[in-house]
Enzyme design. Structure first.
Site, PDB file in Angstrom:
ATOM      1  N   ASP A   1     -11.813  33.331 -49.203  1.00 44.75           N
ATOM      2  CA  ASP A   1     -13.079  33.578 -50.265  1.00 44.75           C
ATOM      3  C   ASP A   1     -13.546  32.350 -51.034  1.00 44.75           C
ATOM      4  O   ASP A   1     -12.306  31.449 -51.286  1.00 44.75           O
ATOM      5  CB  ASP A   1     -12.493  34.893 -51.178  1.00 44.75           C
ATOM      6  CG  ASP A   1     -13.620  35.433 -51.569  1.00 44.75           C
ATOM      7  OD1 ASP A   1     -14.959  34.977 -51.340  1.00 44.75           O
ATOM      8  OD2 ASP A   1     -13.725  36.283 -52.696  1.00 44.75           O
TER       9      ASP A   1
ATOM     10  N   HIS B   1     -19.138  27.189 -45.672  1.00 40.25           N
ATOM     11  CA  HIS B   1     -18.633  27.835 -44.820  1.00 40.25           C
ATOM     12  C   HIS B   1     -18.096  26.711 -43.763  1.00 40.25           C
ATOM     13  O   HIS B   1     -16.924  26.729 -43.199  1.00 40.25           O
ATOM     14  CB  HIS B   1     -19.646  28.631 -43.914  1.00 40.25           C
ATOM     15  CG  HIS B   1     -19.976  30.019 -44.662  1.00 40.25           C
ATOM     16  ND1 HIS B   1     -19.066  30.551 -45.589  1.00 40.25           N
ATOM     17  CD2 HIS B   1     -21.130  30.543 -44.872  1.00 40.25           C
ATOM     18  CE1 HIS B   1     -19.605  31.758 -46.062  1.00 40.25           C
ATOM     19  NE2 HIS B   1     -21.081  31.727 -45.753  1.00 40.25           N
TER      20      HIS B   1
ATOM     21  N   GLU C   1     -18.681  44.610 -43.425  1.00 43.62           N
ATOM     22  CA  GLU C   1     -19.877  44.678 -44.720  1.00 43.62           C
ATOM     23  C   GLU C   1     -20.636  43.363 -44.479  1.00 43.62           C
ATOM     24  O   GLU C   1     -21.738  43.386 -45.022  1.00 43.62           O
ATOM     25  CB  GLU C   1     -19.100  44.801 -46.073  1.00 43.62           C
ATOM     26  CG  GLU C   1     -18.508  46.416 -46.326  1.00 43.62           C
ATOM     27  CD  GLU C   1     -17.212  46.428 -45.543  1.00 43.62           C
ATOM     28  OE1 GLU C   1     -16.411  45.508 -45.195  1.00 43.62           O
ATOM     29  OE2 GLU C   1     -16.830  47.740 -45.485  1.00 43.62           O
TER      30      GLU C   1
ATOM     31  N   LEU D   1       2.437  29.625 -32.760  1.00 44.59           N
ATOM     32  CA  LEU D   1       1.730  30.592 -33.850  1.00 44.59           C
ATOM     33  C   LEU D   1       0.737  31.263 -32.939  1.00 44.59           C
ATOM     34  O   LEU D   1      -0.173  30.883 -32.175  1.00 44.59           O
ATOM     35  CB  LEU D   1       1.183  29.523 -34.641  1.00 44.59           C
ATOM     36  CG  LEU D   1       0.074  30.275 -35.571  1.00 44.59           C
ATOM     37  CD1 LEU D   1       0.977  30.969 -36.813  1.00 44.59           C
ATOM     38  CD2 LEU D   1      -0.785  29.031 -36.450  1.00 44.59           C
TER      39      LEU D   1
ATOM     40  N   SER E   1     -10.941  44.486 -50.593  1.00 44.90           N
ATOM     41  CA  SER E   1     -11.959  44.375 -49.480  1.00 44.90           C
ATOM     42  C   SER E   1     -11.867  44.929 -48.148  1.00 44.90           C
ATOM     43  O   SER E   1     -12.080  44.208 -47.332  1.00 44.90           O
ATOM     44  CB  SER E   1     -12.572  42.879 -49.572  1.00 44.90           C
ATOM     45  OG  SER E   1     -12.837  42.515 -51.058  1.00 44.90           O
TER      46      SER E   1
HETATM   47  C1  FPP Z   1     -15.993  34.320 -48.050  1.00 44.41           C
HETATM   48  O1  FPP Z   1     -16.804  33.561 -48.783  1.00 44.41           O
HETATM   49  C2  FPP Z   1     -16.020  33.775 -46.511  1.00 44.41           C
HETATM   50  C3  FPP Z   1     -16.451  34.203 -45.482  1.00 44.41           C
HETATM   51  C4  FPP Z   1     -17.458  35.595 -45.560  1.00 44.41           C
HETATM   52  C5  FPP Z   1     -16.443  33.577 -44.380  1.00 44.41           C
HETATM   53  C6  FPP Z   1     -15.099  32.885 -43.886  1.00 44.41           C
HETATM   54  C7  FPP Z   1     -15.591  31.977 -42.731  1.00 44.41           C
HETATM   55  C8  FPP Z   1     -15.090  30.759 -42.535  1.00 44.41           C
HETATM   56  C9  FPP Z   1     -14.028  30.105 -43.387  1.00 44.41           C
HETATM   57  C10 FPP Z   1     -15.708  29.859 -41.498  1.00 44.41           C
HETATM   58  C11 FPP Z   1     -14.968  29.579 -40.358  1.00 44.41           C
HETATM   59  C12 FPP Z   1     -13.856  30.603 -39.964  1.00 44.41           C
HETATM   60  C13 FPP Z   1     -13.078  30.437 -38.640  1.00 44.41           C
HETATM   61  C14 FPP Z   1     -12.231  31.420 -38.318  1.00 44.41           C
HETATM   62  C15 FPP Z   1     -13.518  29.149 -37.908  1.00 44.41           C
HETATM   63  P1  FPP Z   1     -18.119  33.912 -49.636  1.00 44.41           P
HETATM   64  O2  FPP Z   1     -19.383  33.537 -48.809  1.00 44.41           O
HETATM   65  O3  FPP Z   1     -17.870  35.420 -49.710  1.00 44.41           O
HETATM   66  O4  FPP Z   1     -18.002  32.965 -50.823  1.00 44.41           O
HETATM   67  P2  FPP Z   1     -18.433  33.502 -52.535  1.00 44.41           P
HETATM   68  O5  FPP Z   1     -17.719  34.653 -52.626  1.00 44.41           O
HETATM   69  O6  FPP Z   1     -18.078  32.409 -53.093  1.00 44.41           O
HETATM   70  O7  FPP Z   1     -19.975  33.765 -52.213  1.00 44.41           O
END
Ligand code: FPP
Length: 239
Positions: free
Chosen positions: A19, A36, A66, A130, A195
């Site tokens: 997150d 991201h 969600e 892994l 969550s």
């Molecule tokens: C939460 O941050 C993160 C996500 C919803 C996406 C996670 C995805 C990646 C790390 C990208 C790549 C993944 C792989 C497996 C290659 P948020 O957008 O909710 O952040 P915020 O709460 O600060 O808005």
């Protein structure tokens, strides 16, 4: 802060709620997709660290049920990033002996991302290092409802009796069937929430929350989380 002890017990299965990508980008005046993208680099480093440390399972919450509610542009950016990451990194996964698996309703993913995912899963299926489990279009309540539906169907068709239902049978109908439960659950960016992630499976997991945003999460943060885990005394309800 707990120091990590390489001689002491390490968790077999680590699950991470990644997150803070959006906030990381906002702090730098960058578009959310850059958060991201930076998060994908943390994924790569985390995979390497877990492999080096001898962790058996790493489950990453990459896209929740969600998350479909986010603006189309962000959903597309995330799906594209995932497909790109897998296409580019599958040779590295193969070399590093990583086996890729997925949990979630992947039938909802766009065809191109799904096809890349299935290809990478196939290509890494014989690896025995892994196991990287990516949670995609994943929601724990949806998983529990899907398992219940399947159990009810089996019961209606006489394949099993309701009286024989126990924890093990139920677990064997979840997307995570065959995987050990997580020992350590990490959430980045300081939020104290689960969550809709692995609600059944984290019953006895140790929970570690760090203020660090996911794109800043490095090996030292992982080792600190494991050090904290090693300090705790797991009793599984006993004394
Ligand atoms: C939460 O941050 C993160 C996500 C919803 C996406 C996670 C995805 C990646 C790390 C990208 C790549 C993944 C792989 C497996 C290659 P948020 O957008 O909710 O952040 P915020 O709460 O600060 O808005």
């Amino acid at each position: 802060m707990a120091a990590f002890d390489p001689e002491s017990e390490i968790p077999r299965h680590i699950a991470i709620i990644m997150d803070g990508n959006g906030r990381w980008a906002k702090e730098r005046d960058l578009p959310r997709r850059e958060g991201h993208r930076a998060g994908a680099e943390s994924v790569e480093e985390c995979l390497k660290s877990c492999g080096d440390l001898g962790i058996e399972y790493l489950t990453l919450y990459a896209f929740s049920s969600e998350n479909w509610k986010r603006p189309e542009q962000e959903v597309n950016a995330l799906m594209g990033l995932l497909a790109h990451f897998l296409k580019e990194k599958t040779p590295t996964l193969i070399k590093a002996n990583v086996r890729l698996q997925v949990i979630g309703q992947i039938e909802k993913l766009p065809g191109s991302s799904r096809r890349q995912l299935e290809k990478s899963i196939r290509k890494t299926a014989d690896n025995d290092g892994l196991t990287l489990v990516v949670a995609l279009s994943y929601g724990s309540r949806e998983e529990i409802v899907d398992a219940t539906r399947e159990l009810m169907r089996k019961s209606a068709e006489g394949e099993m009796s309701a009286d024989n239902l126990d924890n093990e049978t139920f677990s064997n109908h979840l997307y995570t069937r065959g995987m050990p439960d997580p020992d350590l659950l990490i959430r980045t960016s300081g939020e104290f929430r689960i969550s809709n992630f692995l609600l059944w499976q984290i019953s006895y997991a140790e929970i570690y929350i760090t203020e660090t945003f996911w794109p800043d999460f490095r090996r030292e943060h992982l080792e600190t989380a494991i050090g904290e885990y090693q300090k705790r005394h797991r009793r599984f309800g006993g004394l």
